[in-house]
Design a protein around this motif. Structure first.
Motif, PDB file in Angstrom:
ATOM      1  N   ARG A   3       0.794  -1.296  -0.231  1.00  0.00           N
ATOM      2  CA  ARG A   3      -0.071  -0.038  -0.135  1.00  0.00           C
ATOM      3  C   ARG A   3       0.813   1.206  -0.047  1.00  0.00           C
ATOM      4  N   PHE A   4       0.402   2.216  -0.746  1.00  0.00           N
ATOM      5  CA  PHE A   4       1.324   3.572  -0.718  1.00  0.00           C
ATOM      6  C   PHE A   4       0.447   4.762  -0.659  1.00  0.00           C
ATOM      7  N   SER A   5       0.761   5.772  -0.121  1.00  0.00           N
ATOM      8  CA  SER A   5       0.011   7.125  -0.048  1.00  0.00           C
ATOM      9  C   SER A   5       1.014   8.174  -0.186  1.00  0.00           C
ATOM     10  N   VAL A   6       0.562   9.097  -0.936  1.00  0.00           N
ATOM     11  CA  VAL A   6       1.498  10.371  -1.301  1.00  0.00           C
ATOM     12  C   VAL A   6       0.897  11.449  -0.147  1.00  0.00           C
ATOM     13  N   LEU A   7       1.839  11.777   0.622  1.00  0.00           N
ATOM     14  CA  LEU A   7       1.420  12.903   1.502  1.00  0.00           C
ATOM     15  C   LEU A   7       1.738  14.349   0.989  1.00  0.00           C
ATOM     16  N   ALA A   8       2.517  14.330   0.247  1.00  0.00           N
ATOM     17  CA  ALA A   8       2.645  15.975  -0.384  1.00  0.00           C
ATOM     18  C   ALA A   8       3.641  15.643  -1.705  1.00  0.00           C
ATOM     19  N   SER A   9       3.472  16.431  -2.797  1.00  0.00           N
ATOM     20  CA  SER A   9       4.373  15.956  -3.959  1.00  0.00           C
ATOM     21  C   SER A   9       4.273  17.547  -4.639  1.00  0.00           C
ATOM     22  N   SER A  10       5.408  18.145  -4.553  1.00  0.00           N
ATOM     23  CA  SER A  10       5.784  19.375  -5.360  1.00  0.00           C
ATOM     24  C   SER A  10       6.764  20.038  -5.281  1.00  0.00           C
ATOM     25  N   SER A  11       7.302  21.037  -5.855  1.00  0.00           N
ATOM     26  CA  SER A  11       8.770  21.713  -5.503  1.00  0.00           C
ATOM     27  C   SER A  11       8.740  22.331  -4.080  1.00  0.00           C
TER      28      SER A  11
END
Length: 259
Positions: A3-11
């Protein structure tokens, strides 16, 4: 199962959590420890549940939360030796263990295989995660896809993939000086939407069930554009892959990868 979750993704900051067999691994800590705590809580985890932190490279949007995180919980940080030398200055409390690109290691039931990528950092890596019969690829912050990368990510059932900028939007952006635009679009910068599509077309197979477009620039890309271009590629390939766009502010809920 993975299982995976993206908590934050940006510069502005990057962090994801990957779970398998009772092991919870944080990939990058590019947001504050307080934000990590809050966002982990959204997926039912606490900081104390983390088994390890994996670091792709030393840039602040991937490591700025390490100092406070390592002061709060005694979690081991895994990175290359050169990356470790860089992050020790800003996170002296981090307990580092070192790996080498191309050499796999185990974290409980999770097999981690790091591989080198092309980015303007001291020793940047991507990852392949395997647990039982399923696998997840993690490729971000790379100006181009080097020849060895498809070999490491062949056959993955899920893929977290940088789709950072759209060339026309980058060119027209007034908030980015020309030298920064050149860096972003360079061979050691970031992947464009088109490059992300080309990579997926190169490695795609019928078993690719989940694809997360990640590290989208807020000024030089648009989620609708990135998604539409990738959907064209998936349709051309005849794939019914679940497609997601990671957000800088909203947690992407658990994605389950099963055999």
């Amino acid at each position: 199962m993975i299982r995976f979750s993206v908590l934050a993704s940006s510069s502005a900051g990057n962090a994801s959590v990957i779970s398998a067999g009772g092991v919870h691994v944080l990939v990058d800590a590019g947001i504050s420890a307080l934000q990590l705590k809050r966002r982990l809580a959204e997926v039912g985890l606490e900081l104390e549940d983390l088994s390890a932190v994996l670091v792709t490279h030393e840039h602040a949007d991937h490591t700025q939360g390490l100092h406070q995180l390592s002061k709060r919980v005694p979690v081991r940080v895994f990175c290359t030796r050169h990356t470790g030398m860089e992050i020790r200055e800003r996170a002296p409390h981090a307990a580092c263990s070192f790996f080498e690109a191309g050499h796999s290691f185990e974290l409980g039931d999770l097999r981690v295989t790091p591989f080198g990528v092309a980015h303007d950092a001291v020793d940047p890596v991507g990852f392949r995660f395997d647990c039982g019969e399923v696998s997840l690829g993690y490729l971000t912050d790379t100006g181009h896809v080097q020849k060895h990368v498809p070999e490491f990510l062949a056959g993955v059932e899920a893929l977290y993939l940088e789709s950072n900028y759209e060339p026309d939007i980058l060119a027209a952006c007034t908030r980015r000086p020309w030298p920064l635009k050149q860096r972003i679009a360079s061979q050691h910068g970031h992947l464009s939407n088109g490059q992300a599509c080309e990579f997926v077309e190169a490695i795609a197979h019928q078993g690719l069930r989940h694809l997360v477009l990640a590290h989208l620039s807020r000024e030089c890309n648009e989620p609708g554009v990135a998604r539409a271009l990738m959907m064209q590629s998936l349709t051309k390939l005849g794939l019914s892959t679940n497609l997601y766009c990671a957000s800088p502010v909203d947690v992407l809920p658990w994605i389950t990868v099963e055999p």
